[in-house]
Design an enzyme around this catalytic site. Structure first.
Site, mmCIF file in Angstrom:
data_model
loop_
_atom_site.group_PDB
_atom_site.id
_atom_site.type_symbol
_atom_site.label_atom_id
_atom_site.label_comp_id
_atom_site.label_asym_id
_atom_site.label_seq_id
_atom_site.Cartn_x
_atom_site.Cartn_y
_atom_site.Cartn_z
ATOM 1 N N ASP A 1 48.792 -11.741 17.336
ATOM 2 C CA ASP A 1 48.679 -10.677 18.331
ATOM 3 C C ASP A 1 50.048 -10.477 18.973
ATOM 4 O OD1 ASP A 1 48.066 -9.221 20.849
ATOM 5 O OD2 ASP A 1 45.993 -9.569 20.255
ATOM 6 N N ILE A 2 50.469 -9.217 19.046
ATOM 7 C CA ILE A 2 51.813 -8.910 19.552
ATOM 8 C C ILE A 2 51.902 -9.089 21.082
ATOM 9 C CG2 ILE A 2 51.597 -6.423 19.994
ATOM 10 C CD1 ILE A 2 54.175 -6.090 18.303
ATOM 11 N N GLN B 1 37.823 -2.966 24.116
ATOM 12 C CA GLN B 1 38.435 -2.742 22.797
ATOM 13 C C GLN B 1 39.543 -1.700 22.914
ATOM 14 O OE1 GLN B 1 35.728 -1.556 19.637
ATOM 15 N NE2 GLN B 1 37.292 -1.876 18.059
ATOM 16 N N HIS C 1 37.940 -6.561 14.598
ATOM 17 C CA HIS C 1 38.780 -7.764 14.533
ATOM 18 C C HIS C 1 38.234 -8.859 15.434
ATOM 19 C CE1 HIS C 1 40.323 -5.138 17.711
ATOM 20 N NE2 HIS C 1 40.623 -6.246 18.382
ATOM 21 N N PHE C 2 38.600 -10.077 15.069
ATOM 22 C CA PHE C 2 38.324 -11.249 15.904
ATOM 23 C C PHE C 2 39.638 -11.795 16.433
ATOM 24 C CE2 PHE C 2 34.565 -11.110 13.251
ATOM 25 C CZ PHE C 2 33.549 -11.477 14.110
HETATM 26 P P1 AMP Z 1 41.196 -5.286 21.309
HETATM 27 O O1 AMP Z 1 41.560 -4.891 22.696
HETATM 28 O O2 AMP Z 1 40.140 -6.309 21.170
HETATM 29 O O3 AMP Z 1 40.950 -4.035 20.492
HETATM 30 O O4 AMP Z 1 42.475 -6.018 20.726
HETATM 31 C C1 AMP Z 1 43.557 -5.377 20.166
HETATM 32 C C2 AMP Z 1 44.662 -6.368 20.188
HETATM 33 O O5 AMP Z 1 45.665 -5.893 19.339
HETATM 34 C C3 AMP Z 1 45.318 -6.594 21.558
HETATM 35 O O6 AMP Z 1 45.186 -7.956 21.926
HETATM 36 C C4 AMP Z 1 46.761 -6.181 21.340
HETATM 37 O O7 AMP Z 1 47.651 -7.045 22.003
HETATM 38 C C5 AMP Z 1 46.899 -6.279 19.841
HETATM 39 N N1 AMP Z 1 47.894 -5.404 19.232
HETATM 40 C C6 AMP Z 1 48.123 -4.101 19.499
HETATM 41 N N2 AMP Z 1 49.096 -3.636 18.686
HETATM 42 C C7 AMP Z 1 49.459 -4.646 17.871
HETATM 43 C C8 AMP Z 1 50.406 -4.810 16.830
HETATM 44 N N3 AMP Z 1 51.196 -3.792 16.438
HETATM 45 N N4 AMP Z 1 50.529 -6.017 16.234
HETATM 46 C C9 AMP Z 1 49.747 -7.050 16.621
HETATM 47 N N5 AMP Z 1 48.830 -6.961 17.603
HETATM 48 C C10 AMP Z 1 48.683 -5.792 18.227
#
Ligand code: AMP
Length: 141
Positions: free
Chosen positions: A33-34, A96, A102-103
């Protein structure tokens, strides 16, 4: 709402955006996760297009959680975590932000507070170092 293949995880799967990949097989993909809530915060996604629990097919969901279970002890060992938080958000009201199912696998330590969800960007050197730790633990498993 229908699946929109311009979401960031679809772009990562197509190789259009970079990521710190830790694992891939024919059906699933895992990367850091970024905006990590903790060091080693990993996301596991299916390669199939689905938004969340409401439209994902059962087989895809099972395949994805199998990868979560496979990576869980590896990530715990790699990060020397005391435990792991597994999270999965469905729809905006539930938090979300990326609409490709995703998990989250989030390492936890007894005395370390959890950072906010989708908060600050992680430092790229730390992300790279943590992905290397997880890859090494996976190779040794
Ligand atoms: P959710 O809020 O459960 O949909 O989680 C989405 C997750 O994706 C969040 O924790 C963000 O920090 C992560 N995220 C968003 N963009 C990226 C990216 N380019 N690379 C990796 N993680 C990301």
């Amino acid at each position: 709402m229908t699946y929109d293949d311009s979401n960031v995880f679809a772009k990562i799967l197509r190789g259009e955006l970079p990521c710190h990949k830790v694992y891939e097989d024919d059906e699933t993909f895992a990367f850091l996760d970024i905006m990590p809530r903790a060091d080693g915060h990993t996301l596991v996604i299916p390669k199939t297009s689905a938004m969340n629990i409401f439209d994902v097919d059962t087989e895809t969901l099972c395949t994805t959680i199998k990868t979560v279970q496979r990576l869980a002890p590896v990530i715990r060992n790699a990060m020397k975590a005391d435990g792991l938080l597994i999270q999965q958000f469905n729809e905006e009201a539930a938090g979300q932000t990326v609409f490709h199912v995703h998990f989250h696998i989030i390492p936890r330590w007894a005395e370390v507070a959890l950072k906010p969800h989708a908060g600050d960007m992680g430092d790229s050197e730390t992300l790279a170092a943590n992905s290397e730790k997880i890859i090494a633990a996976l190779e040794a498993a």
